[in-house]
Design a protein around this motif. Structure first.
Motif, mmCIF file in Angstrom:
data_model
loop_
_atom_site.group_PDB
_atom_site.id
_atom_site.type_symbol
_atom_site.label_atom_id
_atom_site.label_comp_id
_atom_site.label_asym_id
_atom_site.label_seq_id
_atom_site.Cartn_x
_atom_site.Cartn_y
_atom_site.Cartn_z
ATOM 1 N N ALA A 1 0.819 -1.217 0.000
ATOM 2 C CA ALA A 1 0.000 0.000 0.000
ATOM 3 C C ALA A 1 0.850 1.263 0.000
ATOM 4 N N GLU A 2 2.077 1.159 0.501
ATOM 5 C CA GLU A 2 2.991 2.300 0.537
ATOM 6 C C GLU A 2 4.050 2.239 -0.560
ATOM 7 N N GLN B 1 12.079 3.845 6.141
ATOM 8 C CA GLN B 1 10.654 3.785 5.799
ATOM 9 C C GLN B 1 10.143 2.352 5.875
ATOM 10 N N LEU C 1 7.396 0.967 8.696
ATOM 11 C CA LEU C 1 6.127 0.391 8.253
ATOM 12 C C LEU C 1 5.909 -0.990 8.856
ATOM 13 N N THR D 1 3.142 -2.211 11.826
ATOM 14 C CA THR D 1 2.125 -3.181 11.410
ATOM 15 C C THR D 1 2.098 -4.410 12.300
#
Length: 374
Positions: free
Chosen positions: A310-311, A365, A369, A373
């Motif tokens: 999604a990123e 990053q 993430l 999560t």
């Protein structure tokens, strides 16, 4: 973000790569041009062996090694269960029987303990002749060659190193692709040293095997390609690919190997204890073909993949099946165990972006993430 960024690598090397490609194009010696021989010498020197024979791809390299040894029907070839299909495919193409062996849970490489148990079982059964151990340098880390060499000598077996992912790695400064009686690698584009198509190489210190493999690569040639003295195959590295690899080998040795290890260190420094990160053995250097974490379970892996996608962060699963589960091997291999570690890893292993041109902020990053999560 790219999983393995070949685009930026080309932009950095564009001038030199375009120059050598234009030289080959202008000469039009696309097969067996002078760059092939030059590259073979450079690769042999880098690895630290007498002979390098380039070929069409990494799978052919494995087959050529087994053919040179005369491996065939009735022979047992011991192969790690958690690896790419071709490692088990090559023995079968030669008519041999693969015996799949469980791997070490922390290094992902073939388990020396499970290997010895498998050899003893095959010897006791007596239906097959134990002949070859194939060790894979999975994800860039060389296998435990101290233990494997001891086992090979104990049982009189040949040791074949599948260094398709391991080129550039080392143990106590001895380079990968020098640990086997014969060793092989792949130049598939995403490998640590990759070309712009398919390519492979075979490495050995044995003069007789090297001469035989050179013949086998070109239809079993004798004095020339029209003098065929044995059955071989058509497996050659194109001159264009050899020219590209000469440029990329220089960059790999002077910058990329050091920098990809720096990227791996960034990951290790940023991850917290909730994530199982790759374990590199003492005195070992990895070439980081992949950076593979181990998730809590399959469900967690799926959540992480979804969140990262999604990123715009790509991930890969290596490997969703053990070799013993592949349909192509059904009823054609020998199983001696339950493959507990393969079963554990296939549901949990997740490979993250890694390459020499990944920036620290990109690594940060990815890590943030994942930690948000889990």
């Amino acid at each position: 973000m790219e999983f393995r960024d070949l685009k930026i690598q080309y932009q950095i090397l564009k001038h030199d790569i375009d120059f050598v490609m234009e030289k080959v194009m202008s000469r039009a010696d696309f097969i067996s041009g002078k760059e092939v021989k030059l590259l073979e010498g450079q690769l042999a020197e880098y690895v630290g062996v007498k002979h390098c024979i380039t070929c069409g791809n990494g799978t052919d390299a494995l087959s050529l090694a087994l053919m040179a040894w005369g491996i065939g029907e009735g022979d047992a070839v011991f192969v790690p269960d958690f690896t790419f299909f071709s490692t088990g495919e090559a023995p079968m193409v030669c008519g041999a029987t693969p015996v799949f062996v469980d791997v070490d849970k922390t290094t992902f490489n073939i388990s020396a303990q499970a290997l010895e148990q498998a050899i003893q079982w095959i010897k006791k059964e007596g239906a097959l002749r134990p002949k070859v151990i194939i060790a894979v340098d999975l994800f860039g880390q060389p296998a435990d060659y101290d233990a494997l060499r001891e086992i090979a000598e104990k049982y009189g077996l040949l040791l074949l190193e599948d260094g398709a992912q391991g080129f550039g790695g080392s143990i106590r400064k001895q380079k990968a692709c020098s640990f086997g009686d014969i060793s092989t690698t792949s130049f598939f584009p995403s490998k640590p040293l990759g070309c712009y198509g398919d390519g492979g190489a075979v490495f050995t210190d044995n003069d007789e095997w090297a001469e035989l493999i050179r013949s086998l690569c070109v239809h079993g040639k004798g004095k020339d390609k029209y003098d065929n003295i044995r059955i071989g195959m058509n497996s050659r590295l194109d001159t264009l690919q050899a020219a590209i690899l000469q440029v990329k080998l220089w960059q790999f040795n002077s910058y990329e190997l050091q920098q990809v290890n720096a990227v791996a260190r960034w990951y290790g420094e940023l991850f917290d204890h909730r994530v199982i990160i790759p374990h590199i053995e003492e005195d070992v250097t990895s070439s980081w073909a992949q950076y593979t974490i181990v998730c809590e379970d399959k469900a967690q892996r799926e959540r992480l993949q979804k969140a990262l996608k999604a990123e715009g962060v790509p991930t890969m699963v290596y490997y969703a099946k053990g070799l013993h589960e592949q349909k192509a091997f059904a009823n054609k291999y020998v199983s001696v165990e339950k493959y507990d570690n393969t079963q554990y890893l296939k549901d949990r292993a997740l490979s993250l972006p890694i390459h020499p041109y990944l920036r620290k902020e990109q690594v940060k990053q990815v890590v943030e993430l994942i930690q948000e999560t889990i």
